[in-house]
Write an enzyme that holds these catalytic residues in place. Sequence first.
Site, PDB file in Angstrom:
ATOM      1  N   ASP A  37       0.865  -1.187   0.000  1.00 39.80           N
ATOM      2  CA  ASP A  37       0.000   0.000   0.000  1.00 39.80           C
ATOM      3  C   ASP A  37       0.900   1.235   0.000  1.00 39.80           C
ATOM      4  O   ASP A  37       1.179   1.820   1.048  1.00 39.80           O
ATOM      5  CB  ASP A  37      -0.912  -0.041   1.234  1.00 39.80           C
ATOM      6  CG  ASP A  37      -1.939   1.088   1.246  1.00 39.80           C
ATOM      7  OD1 ASP A  37      -1.903   1.948   0.347  1.00 39.80           O
ATOM      8  OD2 ASP A  37      -2.776   1.112   2.173  1.00 39.80           O
ATOM      9  N   HIS A  38       1.368   1.611  -1.190  1.00 41.03           N
ATOM     10  CA  HIS A  38       2.380   2.662  -1.329  1.00 41.03           C
ATOM     11  C   HIS A  38       1.853   3.860  -2.100  1.00 41.03           C
ATOM     12  O   HIS A  38       0.995   3.731  -2.972  1.00 41.03           O
ATOM     13  CB  HIS A  38       3.614   2.114  -2.056  1.00 41.03           C
ATOM     14  CG  HIS A  38       4.646   1.546  -1.145  1.00 41.03           C
ATOM     15  ND1 HIS A  38       5.965   1.925  -1.176  1.00 41.03           N
ATOM     16  CD2 HIS A  38       4.553   0.632  -0.149  1.00 41.03           C
ATOM     17  CE1 HIS A  38       6.650   1.266  -0.263  1.00 41.03           C
ATOM     18  NE2 HIS A  38       5.813   0.458   0.376  1.00 41.03           N
ATOM     19  N   SER A 105       3.267   0.814  11.275  1.00 37.75           N
ATOM     20  CA  SER A 105       3.466   2.216  11.643  1.00 37.75           C
ATOM     21  C   SER A 105       3.949   3.068  10.487  1.00 37.75           C
ATOM     22  O   SER A 105       4.119   4.278  10.630  1.00 37.75           O
ATOM     23  CB  SER A 105       4.444   2.321  12.820  1.00 37.75           C
ATOM     24  OG  SER A 105       5.676   1.705  12.502  1.00 37.75           O
ATOM     25  N   GLY A 106       4.173   2.458   9.306  1.00 37.39           N
ATOM     26  CA  GLY A 106       4.371   3.233   8.088  1.00 37.39           C
ATOM     27  C   GLY A 106       5.815   3.566   7.756  1.00 37.39           C
ATOM     28  O   GLY A 106       6.741   3.313   8.530  1.00 37.39           O
ATOM     29  N   GLU A 107       5.969   4.137   6.549  1.00 33.78           N
ATOM     30  CA  GLU A 107       7.269   4.629   6.085  1.00 33.78           C
ATOM     31  C   GLU A 107       7.123   6.086   5.640  1.00 33.78           C
ATOM     32  O   GLU A 107       6.126   6.460   5.013  1.00 33.78           O
ATOM     33  CB  GLU A 107       7.788   3.801   4.899  1.00 33.78           C
ATOM     34  CG  GLU A 107       8.065   2.350   5.213  1.00 33.78           C
ATOM     35  CD  GLU A 107       6.900   1.467   4.791  1.00 33.78           C
ATOM     36  OE1 GLU A 107       6.003   1.943   4.065  1.00 33.78           O
ATOM     37  OE2 GLU A 107       6.890   0.299   5.204  1.00 33.78           O
ATOM     38  N   ASN A 110       5.944   7.156   2.040  1.00 25.68           N
ATOM     39  CA  ASN A 110       4.544   7.242   1.654  1.00 25.68           C
ATOM     40  C   ASN A 110       3.749   8.250   2.471  1.00 25.68           C
ATOM     41  O   ASN A 110       2.825   8.889   1.954  1.00 25.68           O
ATOM     42  CB  ASN A 110       3.888   5.870   1.788  1.00 25.68           C
ATOM     43  CG  ASN A 110       4.636   4.811   1.015  1.00 25.68           C
ATOM     44  OD1 ASN A 110       4.792   4.921  -0.192  1.00 25.68           O
ATOM     45  ND2 ASN A 110       5.129   3.800   1.719  1.00 25.68           N
ATOM     46  N   SER A 173       8.472  -5.754  15.196  1.00 26.77           N
ATOM     47  CA  SER A 173       9.904  -5.842  14.919  1.00 26.77           C
ATOM     48  C   SER A 173      10.733  -6.241  16.133  1.00 26.77           C
ATOM     49  O   SER A 173      11.935  -6.453  16.012  1.00 26.77           O
ATOM     50  CB  SER A 173      10.416  -4.500  14.395  1.00 26.77           C
ATOM     51  OG  SER A 173      10.153  -3.469  15.337  1.00 26.77           O
ATOM     52  N   GLY A 174      10.120  -6.326  17.300  1.00 29.73           N
ATOM     53  CA  GLY A 174      10.852  -6.672  18.510  1.00 29.73           C
ATOM     54  C   GLY A 174       9.906  -6.949  19.648  1.00 29.73           C
ATOM     55  O   GLY A 174       8.674  -6.839  19.517  1.00 29.73           O
TER      56      GLY A 174
END
Length: 330
Positions: A37-38, A105-107, A110, A173-174
């Site tokens: 979803d970009h 949580s996104g990049e 985008n 991620s952790g």
Amino acid sequence: MTRFGFTLMTEQSGPRDLVTQARRAEEVGFEFEVMSDHYFPWLSAQGHAPYAWSVLGAVAQVTSRVDLMTYVTCPTLRYHPAVVAQKAATVGVLSDGRFTLGLGSGENLNEHVVGAGWPAVDTRQDMLQEAIEVIRELWSGELVSWSGDHFRVESARIWDLPDDPVGIGTAVSGEKSVTRFGPLSDHLVAVEPRADLVEAWNATEGAPRIGDGARAIGQIPICWDPDRDAAVERAHDQFRWFAGGWAVNSDLPTTAGFAGATQFVRPEDVADNIPCGPDLDAVVESVSAFWEAGFTDVALVQVGGDSVEPFLDQAAGPLLEKLRDAAPGQ
């Protein structure tokens, strides 16, 4: 049993091609399909970024068996969680209950486009938690008003809901993110074959147990091609961003930034991380790291939009057979 899926990579194919790929991937035997979803591709060489949710509506109509999923949607900046709740419910209806909402949580790549800034990671995690809570509230079908730390909702109601609630898979991620999001989610999403994530999830109070209803869904890029040199060249041209790792990838804002950050990544560096060429056994070996880590689902990314059709026509069937022969519990 391990399930194998196909990635509809919006960064490397246009909307019509993605719909065609979805239909063909179901025909050759994949069990689920995930869609990125970009708003931007990672690198300009990839060349595409259609609106995932329009494509998902079409994909729901040309498929009938495969499960569908976003991998993943950020419900905090570019999209308000009330809007995500509505469109996810709609895809759930259109797909007859085959849709899972993958969230993360996104990049910056985008999310920067709406001019809302790029919060620190702790704030992004807080926003994601609140967004999931908002989405769950709206899926009750009741009239919802919400005044939280990050979002406001005023007298909203989702009128069209699927018979069975849409599941939520959340990217972790952790241990910290597992502890926070496990109890809010139905499934784990991760891009690395890490057994510690699965173990932490199953040890988290309130999280649904993986292997007992909950799924651990991973993703791996491959670059199949009859010519290994051509595969390595294509993987380097279009997927060298992958070498940066997610901590870096989440913060870079533009394709130019990714081009600059990866200018010294060599073709052989990419080939060390992505199986390239015609050797299907090498792909199986790479994918096996996921089921050995306890993942229940693995989605394959075939690198290069122009190579997807030949991959699906020539390699996907034999590869799925090899994967199912190798995976435990098949």
